[in-house]
Scaffold this motif. Structure first.
Motif, PDB file in Angstrom:
ATOM      1  N   GLY A   1     -14.478 -24.565 -28.049  1.00 57.65           N
ATOM      2  CA  GLY A   1     -15.074 -23.676 -26.796  1.00 57.65           C
ATOM      3  C   GLY A   1     -16.625 -23.675 -27.113  1.00 57.65           C
ATOM      4  O   GLY A   1     -17.443 -24.074 -26.400  1.00 57.65           O
TER       5      GLY A   1
ATOM      6  N   ILE B   1     -19.328 -19.927 -21.724  1.00 58.74           N
ATOM      7  CA  ILE B   1     -18.186 -20.474 -22.422  1.00 58.74           C
ATOM      8  C   ILE B   1     -18.320 -20.212 -23.842  1.00 58.74           C
ATOM      9  O   ILE B   1     -17.367 -19.487 -24.616  1.00 58.74           O
TER      10      ILE B   1
ATOM     11  N   SER C   1     -15.582 -17.296 -25.822  1.00 59.32           N
ATOM     12  CA  SER C   1     -15.117 -17.894 -26.978  1.00 59.32           C
ATOM     13  C   SER C   1     -15.364 -16.974 -28.161  1.00 59.32           C
ATOM     14  O   SER C   1     -14.599 -16.767 -29.043  1.00 59.32           O
TER      15      SER C   1
END
Lengths: 99, 492
Positions: B116, B139, B143
């Protein structure tokens, strides 16, 4: 018809309220709620600009809602973990790491 | 208005240029399946294979002309290809470091989240639309919050919630900035000339507020002062392979994006604000704060956290002059930074796992028990400081040369300040980096550490040795890498 500026004022107010919550509250959940307000302030800006017809802002707002949900789910999982270890979610009491 | 079939056709062409990311996304799905069917032993080899495959696909794009993908959402140029190869390599080595921690390497989620971060970095490097900027940062952040927890202890959860709250607030602030810029310009495609035009015509105050709020989000990911507060705790409490990943992939992606962003908000020097001054100040503050805080650290990973804050400052130096030569120096510095940081974390991880060493003082006497790794660590510390004969020196030389050239042509006093300040701080850095070699060599170790000699055949010897060798070669033959970098068109 309400002019777009009024919506910008609402957005700015919402953002300030959110930031104030983040800065003053000590409860992790309350801070996350403040962050949600800040995100929605930008959503209002995006939507207000798009009253005329363009759709970019509307799509951006949709993406923000989805990302906010993802972030909230990870955030709540972390808050649960913290509660398991510390038995509190008051951020002032979560200060174990020393250098 | 182009027809629907044209749009579909252009999207299909874009997809063929998007294969490296598709490989990563497909890899994530397969990794989840492998985890589901309890094939835990296969996870690491498979993840490494995916990254190698992705690098191979990226190398096929090498030398490609500039093109816009998906109707202008992503911009693919030679620099983007080079950056993505670097990010892939950094992730590859971070995964290699995790070989030694069995608990981490057998967890499927570890790979999913690592990928990710890598995908987020790729998107951030290529982004030319504000929505992609926001999504890529999110993102990477989401993560990263989850990865911080992977030590599954009290300290890990504390670091995770601190990171989470700072990160969530900074990304909300950045999003509000994006919404201001959108209302000012009416466009989200920030690479278009119309975007720059409307920024030039924007009211002064709104322009400054919007741009600064976006800068908050980018600088937070880069870990620059004053948005660095999360990094010492996160670096201390997270497992070392994850720290190695954090110190390279998100940081480099964010700073590479910062360069792109600075080019836009600079408005060809016609803008109302001198952003070069602001970024010089941030760079100086990062170097100063990172170095002086590192001086009094007792934990090695915490020291490396402050060291990476200082290195963020050094990485901002070559983007300030806004010249192509400086950008090439910036890429060279990034490669060297990745090499030395990852090798250092690899050795730190070895000592942490094998000998349970976390404090700087605990390194006493390791020169006798683990001679090879200790010598490698000494070379790495010399390289991190920036002393010859290591590539750390060459990289610093390159960025300071380009900074001086830029000062000679523009006579901006801030560049001169940055120049002198950076040089003086290199001396300060000497004191904390060389503390570890000092304890290793000159202090007698405790009796239990000296009991058994190290195994010569552990994998860290080879990988860290290779990376240190690369650092030494790059000092004596920097041309080998510079020739490759000079062929890349950094789009100025």
């Amino acid at each position: 018809m309400i002019p777009a500026e009024h919506f910008y004022y609402i957005g700015a107010a919402l953002f300030s309220i959110g930031l104030a919550i983040v800065l003053t509250k000590r409860n992790a959940i309350m801070i996350l709620m403040g962050v949600e307000l800040m995100l929605n302030a930008s959503n209002i800006n995006f939507l207000a600009y798009n009253k005329a017809g363009s759709l970019d802002g509307q799509f951006f707002a949709l993406f923000v809602i989805v990302v906010a949900a993802a972030e909230a789910s990870v955030a709540l999982a972390i808050v649960l973990k913290v509660y398991k270890h510390f038995k509190t979610i008051n951020l002032d009491k979560i200060a174990d790491i020393k250098d | 208005m182009e027809s629907l079939s044209d749009k579909i056709a252009s999207n299909i062409i874009s997809l063929s240029r998007f294969i490296p990311e598709l490989v990563l996304v497909g890899g994530v799905l397969v990794l989840i399946l492998l985890d589901l069917f309890k094939k835990k032993k296969l996870l690491l080899p498979f993840a490494l294979t995916i990254i190698i495959f992705c690098i191979w696909q990226l190398l096929r794009q090498w030398g490609l002309e500039l093109q816009l993908l998906f109707g202008g959402f992503l911009k693919l140029d030679q620099a983007a290809v080079a950056w993505r190869v670097l990010l892939c390599l950094a992730t590859f080595v971070s995964l290699l470091i995790s070989i030694r921690s069995t608990d981490l390497r057998l967890k499927g989620e570890f790979y999913t989240l690592t990928f990710g971060i890598l995908i987020g970095g790729h998107l951030l490097i290529m982004s030319s639309h504000l929505l992609i900027l926001y999504l890529a940062l999110e993102i990477m952040s989401i993560s990263a919050y989850a990865l911080t927890l992977f030590a599954f202890n009290k300290a890990g959860s504390e670091a995770a919630i601190k990171y989470l709250i700072f990160g969530a607030v900074s990304s909300a602030i950045m999003l509000y900035g994006i919404s201001w810029i959108y209302t000012l310009t009416g466009s989200l495609f920030f690479m278009e000339p119309e975007f720059t035009d409307s920024l030039l015509n924007a009211p002064f105050l709104s322009f400054v507020i919007g741009i600064c709020l976006v800068l908050v989000g980018i600088l937070f990911k880069a870990g620059a002062v004053p948005f660095h507060v999360w990094s010492p705790d996160v670096y201390t409490a997270s497992p070392t392979p994850i720290v190695a990943l954090f110190s390279t992939v998100p940081k480099l992606a964010a700073i590479a994006f910062l360069l792109k962003w600075l080019l836009i908000i600079h408005l060809f020097g016609l803008g109302p604000v001198d952003w070069i001054m602001l970024l010089s100040a941030i760079s100086m503050a990062s170097i100063l704060f990172g170095n002086f805080s590192a001086l009094r650290q007792r934990n090695v990973k915490r020291m490396m956290a402050y060291s990476s804050i200082a290195h963020t400052g050094f990485l901002i130096i070559p983007i300030v002059p806004l010249s192509e030569q400086a950008t090439k120096g910036f890429f060279f510095y990034s490669i060297v930074y990745v090499l030395m940081n990852l090798a250092t974390f690899m050795i730190i991880h070895f000592f942490e796992r094998k000998e349970n060493i976390v404090g700087i003082k605990d390194y006493a006497g390791t020169m006798k028990t683990h001679p090879l790794l200790s010598v490698l660590l000494v070379v790495l510390m010399i390289s991190l400081t920036g002393i010859p004969p290591t590539a750390g020196f060459t990289a610093k030389l390159l960025i300071f040369t380009s900074l001086w050239e830029s000062y000679s042509s523009t006579a901006n006093p801030w560049l001169l300040a940055l120049f002198t300040f950076g040089l003086i701080n290199t001396v300060v850095a000497l004191f904390f980096y060389l503390k570890v070699p000092f304890y290793m060599t000159f202090k007698p170790g405790s009796s239990k550490a000296g009991a058994k000699r190290s195994n010569t055949y552990c994998f860290e010897n080879y990988f860290a040795g290779l990376m240190v060798l690369a650092l030494l070669i790059l000092f004596f033959k920097p041309d080998w890498l510079l020739d490759v970098i000079n062929k890349i068109n950094f789009a100025f």
